[in-house]
Design a protein around this motif. Structure first.
Motif, PDB file in Angstrom:
ATOM      1  N   GLY A 235      -4.326 -12.886   7.737  1.00  5.76           N
ATOM      2  CA  GLY A 235      -5.344 -12.345   6.846  1.00  5.76           C
ATOM      3  C   GLY A 235      -6.513 -13.284   6.640  1.00  5.76           C
ATOM      4  N   SER A 271      -7.577 -10.766   4.070  1.00  6.90           N
ATOM      5  CA  SER A 271      -6.721 -10.402   2.939  1.00  6.90           C
ATOM      6  C   SER A 271      -7.245 -10.943   1.623  1.00  6.90           C
ATOM      7  CB  SER A 271      -5.303 -10.933   3.173  1.00  6.90           C
ATOM      8  OG  SER A 271      -5.314 -12.357   3.181  1.00  6.90           O
ATOM      9  N   SER A 273      -6.489 -13.850   0.539  1.00  9.16           N
ATOM     10  CA  SER A 273      -5.499 -14.776  -0.009  1.00  9.16           C
ATOM     11  C   SER A 273      -5.531 -16.155   0.658  1.00  9.16           C
ATOM     12  CB  SER A 273      -4.096 -14.180   0.147  1.00  9.16           C
ATOM     13  OG  SER A 273      -3.795 -13.930   1.504  1.00  9.16           O
ATOM     14  N   ARG A 455       1.572  -9.556   7.691  1.00  6.22           N
ATOM     15  CA  ARG A 455       0.988  -8.219   7.664  1.00  6.22           C
ATOM     16  C   ARG A 455       0.756  -7.693   9.085  1.00  6.22           C
ATOM     17  NH1 ARG A 455      -5.446  -8.184   6.151  1.00  6.22           N
ATOM     18  NH2 ARG A 455      -6.196  -9.131   8.086  1.00  6.22           N
TER      19      ARG A 455
END
Length: 498
Positions: A235, A271, A273, A455
């Motif tokens: 991500g 993402s 993050s 993911r």
């Protein structure tokens, strides 16, 4: 589209290519057409006229070899062949890989087919006939300094083609005479000029460099794709491949790689993050992979020149009544190129190992389990694979010392400088296989990462790569030996089976 014989045949009257060398490991149609026959015949006729002229000294026709050039050779042409080859039977070590041996003889056949070596026409046609079979001379690895060509390795090839020594047929090592008979081939009859022309070139060096280049190029492109998959699975923000940013860097290789990576990451969404700036193994990957691309382009040029050049001494120019004694068998270009190839391999291998290390570390992989284990402690995931990658990188680093700088005088100081291109090339060939395994190891880690909580990629091309890996490899759950899985993953990403 249906592939025809003309698509796959090698015409010795046309430029030789790396893909053709790759195909030489299997039976292959090699054509020596009318153009080749004519120029070989003209070169041969000129050599015959020189033999009849006692006033013109010609190296190897009437002389001893190497440092013994000041002495007369043997009076019989057949004996002069033995005079050339017998003393060169001093090689040691394991046999060369069969793909290197056959590629080397294809390079040699092409060089002789240019008509500047003065060989008998049946030498070229005999080599062409060999490629229609699986016959492969057994050639020891050690003995060449790459200065007067690959004398010792090619002498073993010449002897095997004469039915002496050993050869492989269908991958089985056996006496060369037996292998020739079983393959339906006739032993080559050589005179002194034929024998000297067969051994007096850098064909082993050129072939090994070309095969290594092909492998490293495939791994280089695979590592670009895997870096993108790593970015998407984690991500991370793909801003580090922004076209304006990479263009400002000013290096053409980085621009090329940046374009590849943007295409691969098209449609990816971060993402949110991850930290603002990724570690260098991600953020600086276009610059590293781009520098490798620039270096590989240099090697491309050297290999192309070697494949398009005649490597022998002397060369015969009938139209100018010229016998040119010189150094076209001196493998310095390939020595430099293969050393560069080894350095590129070390950098790419290090990048793959560092990316896998990041991926298995919960402190840096956005919370995935340590070693990507499905049940840490009860299972160990990629722990063994990660250990092996450390060993692979150490092995590559240990072997990267340039061979081209190690010149040692030999042959009574006749060969007072030598390139050691053969060592450079065979070392690059070996290291290319380790790089391939490093790519396979990283690919296996990325496949496992998604299984344990990473993911699914958001970029369509990254998702397609992951799906190809998932289709070829089961999750590591529970633990199992992963050596074959690494090889399968390498086939998917390096050989482009996705």
């Amino acid at each position: 589209m249906t592939t025809t014989a003309s698509d796959t045949a090698v015409d010795l009257g046309s430029p030789l290519t790396v893909p053709q060398l790759l195909r030489a490991s299997a039976p292959l149609e090699v054509i020596a057409g009318a153009v080749v026959e004519d120029r070989v015949a003209r070169g041969r006729a000129y050599v015959r006229s020189l033999l009849a002229d006692d006033e013109r000294p010609v190296y190897g026709l009437k002389t001893g070899f190497g440092a013994l050039v000041g002495y007369a050779g043997r009076s019989s042409e057949a004996d002069q062949c033995d005079n050339t080859l017998a003393h060169l039977g001093a090689g040691k070590g394991p046999d060369l890989p069969l793909d290197v041996a056959r590629a080397a003889l294809l390079v040699r056949a092409w060089s002789l087919a240019q008509g500047l070596s003065g060989v008998s026409s049946h030498v070229v046609s005999g080599l062409a006939a060999m490629f229609a079979t699986t016959f492969t001379p057994a050639i020891p690895r050690y003995g060449s300094v790459g200065a007067s060509g690959d004398l010792i390795p090619l002498a073993y090839a010449a002897q095997a083609l004469r039915g002496r020594g050993h050869a492989y047929l269908d991958g089985v090592r056996r006496p060369a005479s037996e292998a020739l008979t079983t393959a339906g081939l006739s032993p080559l009859e050589l005179d002194g000029r034929d024998a000297l022309a067969l051994v007096n070139g850098t064909s082993v060096t050129t072939a090994a460099t070309a095969l290594a280049l092909s492998s490293v190029r495939a791994s280089h492109r695979a590592l670009s794709d895997l870096t993108c998959l790593l970015v998407d699975v984690l991500g991370a923000d793909a801003g580090f491949v922004d076209a304006r940013l990479i263009s400002a860097f000013g290096h053409t290789g980085a621009v090329t790689v940046g374009s590849w990576m943007r295409s691969m990451l098209s449609g990816a969404s971060p993402s949110g993050s991850r930290a603002l700036q990724e570690p260098y193994s991600i953020r600086c990957s276009p610059q590293l992979l781009g520098a490798a691309e620039d270096a590989l382009r240099y090697v491309d040029g050297v290999v192309a020149a070697d494949l398009g050049g005649v490597s022998d001494n002397p060369l015969f120019f009938p139209g100018d009544d010229l016998v040119a004694h010189g150094g076209n068998f001196f493998g310095q270009p390939a020595a430099y190129a293969a050393d560069v190839l080894a350095m590129v391999t070390a950098s790419l291998g290090n990048l793959a190992e560092r990316q896998l290390d990041l991926l298995v570390d919960p402190a840096r992989n956005t919370g995935l389990p340590p070693m990507l284990a499905a049940g840490p402690g009860q299972q160990h995931g990629l722990q063994g694979v990660q250990l092996a990658t450390t060993a692979f990188v150490a092995e590559i680093r240990r072997n990267v010392l340039p061979a081209s700088t190690q010149s040692l005088p030999t042959n009574l100081h006749n060969q007072d400088v030598v390139p050691f291109g053969t060592q450079s090339a065979l070392r690059a060939y070996d290291l290319a296989d380790l790089l391939r395994l490093l790519c396979g190891s990283l690919a296996l880690g990325l496949r496992q990462a998604v299984h344990v909580g990473g993911r699914r990629p958001t970029a369509p091309r990254c998702a397609a790569l992951l799906d190809a890996l998932a289709a070829a490899i089961e999750p590591v759950d529970p633990d199992r030996p992963l050596d074959e899985d690494v090889r399968v993953a390498a086939r998917v990403v390096v050989d482009g089976e996705w």
